[in-house]
Motif scaffolding. Structure first.
Motif, mmCIF file in Angstrom:
data_model
loop_
_atom_site.group_PDB
_atom_site.id
_atom_site.type_symbol
_atom_site.label_atom_id
_atom_site.label_comp_id
_atom_site.label_asym_id
_atom_site.label_seq_id
_atom_site.Cartn_x
_atom_site.Cartn_y
_atom_site.Cartn_z
ATOM 1 N N SER A 154 0.845 -1.063 0.016
ATOM 2 C CA SER A 154 -0.064 0.126 -0.042
ATOM 3 C C SER A 154 0.827 1.176 0.217
ATOM 4 O O SER A 154 0.582 2.172 -0.799
ATOM 5 C CB SER A 154 -0.829 -0.126 1.282
ATOM 6 N N ILE A 155 2.000 1.371 0.966
ATOM 7 C CA ILE A 155 2.892 2.419 0.856
ATOM 8 C C ILE A 155 3.660 2.600 -0.285
ATOM 9 O O ILE A 155 3.726 3.769 -0.900
ATOM 10 C CB ILE A 155 3.609 2.198 2.109
ATOM 11 N N LEU A 156 3.931 1.651 -0.870
ATOM 12 C CA LEU A 156 4.783 1.435 -2.333
ATOM 13 C C LEU A 156 3.691 2.179 -3.352
ATOM 14 O O LEU A 156 4.440 2.984 -4.159
ATOM 15 C CB LEU A 156 5.342 0.303 -2.486
ATOM 16 N N VAL A 157 2.233 1.682 -3.344
ATOM 17 C CA VAL A 157 1.661 2.183 -4.307
ATOM 18 C C VAL A 157 1.404 3.691 -4.176
ATOM 19 O O VAL A 157 1.227 4.539 -4.910
ATOM 20 C CB VAL A 157 0.347 1.540 -4.135
ATOM 21 N N THR A 167 -6.716 -10.444 -4.767
ATOM 22 C CA THR A 167 -7.682 -9.207 -5.571
ATOM 23 C C THR A 167 -6.933 -7.965 -4.854
ATOM 24 O O THR A 167 -6.801 -7.162 -5.591
ATOM 25 C CB THR A 167 -9.040 -9.257 -5.244
ATOM 26 N N PHE A 168 -6.762 -7.958 -3.586
ATOM 27 C CA PHE A 168 -5.966 -6.791 -2.973
ATOM 28 C C PHE A 168 -4.677 -6.372 -3.782
ATOM 29 O O PHE A 168 -4.303 -5.207 -4.125
ATOM 30 C CB PHE A 168 -5.897 -6.921 -1.536
ATOM 31 N N TYR A 169 -3.867 -7.632 -3.735
ATOM 32 C CA TYR A 169 -2.519 -7.341 -4.425
ATOM 33 C C TYR A 169 -2.816 -6.939 -5.965
ATOM 34 O O TYR A 169 -1.797 -5.887 -6.348
ATOM 35 C CB TYR A 169 -1.830 -8.574 -4.175
ATOM 36 N N PHE A 170 -3.564 -7.638 -6.503
ATOM 37 C CA PHE A 170 -3.684 -7.521 -7.903
ATOM 38 C C PHE A 170 -4.122 -6.079 -8.127
ATOM 39 O O PHE A 170 -3.642 -5.163 -9.360
ATOM 40 C CB PHE A 170 -4.854 -8.512 -8.409
ATOM 41 N N GLY A 171 -5.052 -5.425 -7.522
ATOM 42 C CA GLY A 171 -5.635 -4.134 -7.737
ATOM 43 C C GLY A 171 -4.521 -3.206 -7.601
ATOM 44 O O GLY A 171 -4.412 -1.989 -8.394
ATOM 45 N N HIS A 172 -3.835 -3.261 -6.576
ATOM 46 C CA HIS A 172 -2.408 -2.213 -6.371
ATOM 47 C C HIS A 172 -1.658 -2.609 -7.425
ATOM 48 O O HIS A 172 -1.071 -1.480 -7.792
ATOM 49 C CB HIS A 172 -1.822 -2.640 -5.002
ATOM 50 N N PHE A 173 -1.311 -3.772 -7.802
ATOM 51 C CA PHE A 173 -0.443 -3.952 -8.903
ATOM 52 C C PHE A 173 -0.617 -3.390 -10.357
ATOM 53 O O PHE A 173 0.136 -2.624 -11.110
ATOM 54 C CB PHE A 173 -0.073 -5.234 -9.307
ATOM 55 N N ILE A 174 -2.072 -3.342 -10.581
ATOM 56 C CA ILE A 174 -2.666 -2.644 -11.830
ATOM 57 C C ILE A 174 -2.362 -1.172 -11.835
ATOM 58 O O ILE A 174 -1.882 -0.595 -12.619
ATOM 59 C CB ILE A 174 -3.909 -3.055 -11.991
ATOM 60 N N PHE A 175 -2.555 -0.678 -10.389
ATOM 61 C CA PHE A 175 -2.556 1.004 -10.316
ATOM 62 C C PHE A 175 -1.076 1.239 -10.504
ATOM 63 O O PHE A 175 -0.906 2.225 -11.129
ATOM 64 C CB PHE A 175 -2.970 1.209 -8.920
ATOM 65 N N VAL A 176 -0.043 0.430 -10.142
ATOM 66 C CA VAL A 176 1.388 0.798 -10.061
ATOM 67 C C VAL A 176 1.735 0.857 -11.535
ATOM 68 O O VAL A 176 2.357 1.650 -12.193
ATOM 69 C CB VAL A 176 2.306 -0.276 -9.297
#
Length: 307
Positions: free
Chosen positions: A111-114, A201-210
């Motif tokens: 989350s912080i890296l995002v 899903t949480f990780y995938f959503g963050h990954f797509i945003f990055v």
């Protein structure tokens, strides 16, 4: 009482070998933990003391280091004690707590890296509105939710896992995770499928945003030499930290799901602790050496100590 575990103590996988081997591992592990504390505390103190570093990027970096200390505190003290005592057991409640700390730290790291990726996107792609978008109040709100979301998400997973009735007590890792505990359940349940799927899903959503952020960042940087310089100075460290974290986490997740018993036990243990060993050391090192203002502040602080 069907949902209440009748097993009070769980056994963790142990390091095999003579006492001298365990003492060597203890010394190396203690050294790594001390290095993690030294590096992360240095970044945290430098950010807090120097008011010129009270900017979004450095505030996010400070929280990343705090989270590194939080996550490693869930593993190293217990592991060091196990190496000295030779007893590799943990209570059911303690196992749930350790799993919660490690899972929530991993989620908070992402989350912080995002947030750091979003900060760099606004700074480079929308520089004219950067200070109006990334106000102190908004930064504090973003940091608050970067901690709240993982803690809330992992709380639900831990509470669900605590309801499983256990019929086995041996965990084939040197630390606890929710997935490892669920593997000890007497019978599979829908929760053991839903919770991991929700986490993915949480990780995938963050990954797509990055990915989306960096597509725009790279496109913008290609049009300007100044933006390319900004990218190399501030985005490259973040990208290296992000790649390190993702590789270590994916390695651990893939090993959990598809690990082979043919791999030597020591190699299995190393693969299991990569995400709580490498990122907490690499993150402060990368930012400490790459960010000029942070590096200069640390050098000034160390120079005063030697006077």
């Amino acid at each position: 009482m069907d949902n209440v575990s009748v097993i009070a103590m769980l056994t963790l996988s142990r390091f095999s070998g003579p006492t001298s081997y365990r003492l060597t591992v203890f010394a190396l592990t203690l050294l790594c933990y001390c290095v993690i504390w030294l590096l992360n505390v240095t970044i945290i103190v430098a950010t807090i003391v120097d008011k010129s570093l009270h900017e979004p990027m450095y505030i996010f970096l400070c929280n990343l280091c705090i989270n590194g200390l939080y996550g490693t505190a869930g593993f190293y003290p217990k592991f060091l004690n196990d190496l000295l005592s030779g007893i590799h057991v943990i209570s059911h409640a303690g196992c749930l707590l350790q799993g919660f700390v490690l899972h929530s730290a991993a989620c908070a790291d992402f989350s912080i890296l995002v947030l750091m990726a979003y900060d760099r996107y606004v700074a480079i792609c929308r520089p004219l509105v950067y200070h109006s978008v990334m106000t102190k109040q908004r930064v504090y709100v973003l940091v608050f939710f970067a901690w709240l979301l993982p803690l809330s998400l992992m709380s639900m997973g831990t509470i669900t896992t605590s309801r499983f009735r256990l019929c086995k007590s041996d965990i084939s890792k040197i630390y606890c995770t929710n997935f490892a505990i669920s593997q000890l359940a007497c019978s599979p349940s829908i929760e053991s499928i839903i919770i991991p799927a929700f986490n993915i899903t949480f990780y995938f959503g963050h990954f797509i945003f990055v990915i989306w952020s960096y597509v725009y960042l790279i496109r913008t940087c290609l049009t300007s030499k100044e933006n390319r310089s900004k990218f190399m100075q501030t985005c490259l460290p973040h990208l290296l930290c992000l790649i390190t974290f993702i590789v270590c986490l994916l390695f651990d997740l893939l090993y959990i799901r598809f690990g082979s018993k043919q791999i030597p036990r020591s190699a299995q243990h190393f693969m299991a602790i990569e995400f709580i060993l490498i990122p907490p050391i690499i993150n402060p090192l990368i930012y400490g050496f790459k960010l000029t203002r942070m590096k200069n502040r640390i050098i000034q602080f160390l120079s005063r100590k030697h006077l």
